[in-house]
Design a protein around this motif. Structure first.
Motif, PDB file in Angstrom:
ATOM      1  N   THR A 175      36.369  38.921  40.528  1.00 57.39           N
ATOM      2  CA  THR A 175      35.617  39.198  38.377  1.00 57.39           C
ATOM      3  C   THR A 175      34.824  37.640  39.212  1.00 57.39           C
ATOM      4  O   THR A 175      34.702  36.869  38.338  1.00 57.39           O
ATOM      5  CB  THR A 175      36.302  38.781  37.539  1.00 57.39           C
ATOM      6  OG1 THR A 175      37.167  38.329  37.299  1.00 57.39           O
ATOM      7  CG2 THR A 175      37.106  40.550  37.256  1.00 57.39           C
ATOM      8  N   SER A 179      30.685  33.134  39.008  1.00 56.82           N
ATOM      9  CA  SER A 179      30.918  32.343  39.279  1.00 56.82           C
ATOM     10  C   SER A 179      30.765  31.258  39.925  1.00 56.82           C
ATOM     11  O   SER A 179      29.604  31.472  41.402  1.00 56.82           O
ATOM     12  CB  SER A 179      32.627  32.411  40.333  1.00 56.82           C
ATOM     13  OG  SER A 179      32.784  30.812  41.172  1.00 56.82           O
ATOM     14  N   ARG A 215      38.553  35.215  40.264  1.00 54.17           N
ATOM     15  CA  ARG A 215      37.636  34.447  38.811  1.00 54.17           C
ATOM     16  C   ARG A 215      37.197  33.692  39.724  1.00 54.17           C
ATOM     17  O   ARG A 215      35.538  33.638  40.083  1.00 54.17           O
ATOM     18  CB  ARG A 215      38.691  33.763  38.213  1.00 54.17           C
ATOM     19  CG  ARG A 215      38.444  34.744  36.791  1.00 54.17           C
ATOM     20  CD  ARG A 215      39.144  34.279  35.635  1.00 54.17           C
ATOM     21  NE  ARG A 215      39.835  34.879  34.509  1.00 54.17           N
ATOM     22  CZ  ARG A 215      40.993  34.845  34.630  1.00 54.17           C
ATOM     23  NH1 ARG A 215      41.738  34.060  35.000  1.00 54.17           N
ATOM     24  NH2 ARG A 215      41.792  35.243  33.287  1.00 54.17           N
TER      25      ARG A 215
END
Length: 271
Positions: A175, A179, A215
């Protein structure tokens, strides 16, 4: 009667058959024996002729004879792939002289056509065979996509899409789309970091691991059985984090969340 004088004794012949009546064995250099003597140049020419003939025979044997030709293919090391699949992709030129079969080209074809193959070695098996030694990729993580699953190996390579998830392989939840770490670490690198974390988990946590959520490079979370989670952070200092997690799980066996992102100050909480 006086005996023979000194001069007569000096000229007396030894007893035995005379040399005229009974000739001795012919000398080695006499007319009775002929020896073949070759000059240095002739010996060199003869040696060269032998080498040329031998070389020509060897070349014919390897390239022109009907005996040393590729007639059979054998495959070893397959688990998911079948030997028939591997041999079809290898496309070994059956009937060609074995010495002229390009084993490097065979290996390249297999790597390009079958991504499940991690490495392969094609070797000649004299007098008439080719052996394909295959090592398949192993799924370290899987990614869900609709009703199918993508297998990811320890190098972060997506190598196969399957209908059924392999048993006991954790799910990778990537996910990191928004980022900033993606500017430095691409998706494959993040996959590799996730795999690295799974290899450093203590045995108890590894047994209960169900999913790895990534993440960013610095934010990796492990999801264990019974709803428990572990905030691991980055893959750095893995051994220290594994020791901290082991201590936390012993000290707080009923905790639902463990934070070892800073292994010198680990935290356990209910949720």
């Amino acid at each position: 009667m006086a005996g023979p004088t000194t001069a007569e004794r000096g000229t007396r012949q030894p007893k035995g058959p005379s040399s005229a009546g009974h000739p001795g064995p012919p000398s080695r250099g006499g007319p009775g024996v002929r020896r073949l003597r070759l000059s240095g140049r002739r010996r060199t020419l003869l040696a060269l002729a032998v080498l040329v003939v031998s070389g020509a025979a060897a070349i014919w044997l390897l390239h022109g004879s009907p005996w040393l030709r590729a007639e059979r293919v054998r495959t070893s090391g397959t688990k998911v792939l079948t030997p028939r699949e591997v041999e079809a992709a290898a496309a070994v030129p059956i009937g060609s002289p074995l010495i002229s079969v390009d084993t490097d080209a065979i290996e390249a074809r297999l790597g390009a056509k079958l991504r499940r193959i991690d490495s392969v070695e094609a070797v000649r098996s004299w007098p008439d065979g080719i052996v394909l030694k295959v090592t398949e990729r192993e799924p370290a993580l899987i990614m869900e996509t609709g009703t199918k699953f993508i297998e990811v190996d320890a190098k972060g390579v997506r190598f196969a899409t399957v209908d059924k998830a392999p048993k006991d392989v954790p799910v990778l939840e990537l996910t990191a789309d928004g980022s900033p770490s993606l500017r430095r670490f691409d998706e494959r690198r993040l996959m590799t970091e996730a795999v690295r974390v799974t290899t450093e988990l203590p045995e108890r946590a590894a047994k209960d691991l169900r999913a790895v959520e990534v993440r960013s490079y610095d934010s990796i979370t492990l999801k264990l059985a019974h709803g428990r989670t572990v905030l691991w952070g980055s893959s750095e200092r893995g051994e220290a984090k594994a020791r901290a997690l082991t201590a936390l799980m012993k000290a707080a066996p009923d905790a639902g969340h463990f934070d070892v992102s800073a292994p010198t100050a680990p935290v356990a909480s209910a949720s």
